[in-house]
Design a protein around this motif. Structure first.
Motif, PDB file in Angstrom:
ATOM      1  N   ARG A 216       5.024   4.558   4.042  1.00 39.31           N
ATOM      2  CA  ARG A 216       5.719   4.118   5.266  1.00 39.31           C
ATOM      3  C   ARG A 216       7.245   4.186   5.062  1.00 39.31           C
ATOM      4  NH1 ARG A 216       1.143   4.451   6.213  1.00 39.31           N
ATOM      5  NH2 ARG A 216      -0.253   3.155   7.459  1.00 39.31           N
ATOM      6  N   ALA A 222       6.116   6.170   9.650  1.00 35.51           N
ATOM      7  CA  ALA A 222       4.655   6.249   9.561  1.00 35.51           C
ATOM      8  C   ALA A 222       4.298   7.671   9.134  1.00 35.51           C
ATOM      9  CB  ALA A 222       4.000   5.890  10.893  1.00 35.51           C
ATOM     10  N   GLU A 247       0.025   3.196  12.924  1.00 31.50           N
ATOM     11  CA  GLU A 247      -0.170   3.413  11.490  1.00 31.50           C
ATOM     12  C   GLU A 247      -0.013   4.884  11.115  1.00 31.50           C
ATOM     13  OE1 GLU A 247      -3.529  -0.144  11.239  1.00 31.50           O
ATOM     14  OE2 GLU A 247      -4.102   1.944  10.923  1.00 31.50           O
TER      15      GLU A 247
END
Length: 315
Positions: A216, A222, A247
């Motif tokens: 991340r 992401a 995500e």
């Protein structure tokens, strides 16, 4: 001696013409209506052969896969155990795959989808960009295609790593090996590329748990996924859920289960998914036929077959 094409979903006329061009002396036959006396057939090239077809050839010596993978052949439950299988590993096929991987890494890196949308809306949006060195690309599957893609991405300045069953020594490319190093590989990866072979161990490997282990820390906040391996390696519902939950930043998918991708699949219309029709490394008939014909010549001379498949591994 005769050679047989078993291509239930491909344009067989194109392939027979290509084979006759590169091997004019070869007795080329086609399944199902042009097989002739099956006792004559010693070699066959296949893609998705229906169960029982290969088994029905009593004097078959070698099975040729017309793609880099062999899962389309190994899925035949009636496949004889004692016949060697060879797969295509041609520079043309490798080059096409590398083009695809580099293209889509660059598309995400340079935010081309955002630029396309801005053009449609006539929006002049001078957004910040980043350098290639700021993006970590991780390639799962470091065979010939994975290695070539890694080298080209390395040369463009990306930080590249590969993950495979055994460790690879590739200058400028970090190597991770085996299950014990999988999580460490994911943790350093902003863009995950799958070029894995289709095996029971790789089925469903691109799932929500895998996505959550990716970096991340990259410029997009992401990770990104590019799958040009096999559709059975990705869990589509998990990819969609990860995208909607933030995500996952984006995905490029070239392979699916089933294929063609059904019109009702939400992957078609998701704004952060790029769908391509299993075209990452299209097989050029004449090039592939020349490769197959040379393998037949090698076998008839008593030489070792090129790119012999290990059935236990599945590639």
């Amino acid at each position: 001696m005769a050679f047989l094409f078993v291509l239930p979903t491909w344009p067989v006329d194109v392939w027979t013409a290509a084979m006759k061009k590169v091997a004019p002396d070869l007795d080329v036959r086609v399944w199902p209506d042009g097989m002739g006396n099956v006792d004559d057939i010693e070699y066959c090239a296949a893609w998705l052969p229906p169960p029982g077809v290969v088994k029905s050839l009593p004097n078959l010596k070698v099975i040729m896969s017309l793609g880099a993978g062999v899962d389309a052949i190994l899925k035949d439950p009636t496949l004889p155990d004692n016949i060697p299988i060879v797969r295509v590993n041609d520079p043309d096929l490798t080059g096409r795959m590398t083009e695809y991987i580099v293209l889509h890494v660059l598309m995400h890196h340079r935010q081309q989808r955002r630029i396309d949308e801005n053009q449609k809306k006539k929006v002049w949006d001078s957004f910040p960009t980043h350098a290639a060195k700021d993006l970590s690309v991780g390639i799962m599957g470091m065979g010939v295609m994975g290695t070539d893609s890694a080298l080209r991405l390395r040369d463009l300045g990306f930080r590249v790593a590969g993950w495979s069953r055994g460790r690879k020594e590739i200058p400028g490319v970090e190597s991770f090996a085996g299950e014990a190093e999988f999580d460490a590989f994911l943790a350093r990866t902003d863009v995950l590329v799958s070029l894995l072979p289709a095996t029971p161990e790789t089925d469903g490997i691109i799932n929500r748990a895998t996505i959550r282990k990716l970096s991340r820390k990259g410029p997009f906040g992401a990770p990104i996924i590019i799958n040009a391996g096999r559709g059975r390696q990705q869990v589509a519902d998990d990819i969609l859920a990860a995208l909607d939950a933030g995500e996952l930043h984006a995905a490029t998918l070239d392979v699916f289960v089933p294929e063609p991708l059904p019109p009702e699949s939400p992957l078609w219309t998701h704004p952060r998914v790029t769908v391509t029709p299993h075209c990452a490394a299209d097989s050029d008939p004449e090039t592939i036929c020349a490769y197959v014909a040379e393998n037949i010549r090698r076998h008839r001379r008593g030489e070792r077959l090129d790119n012999l498949v290990d059935r236990a591994r599945g590639y």
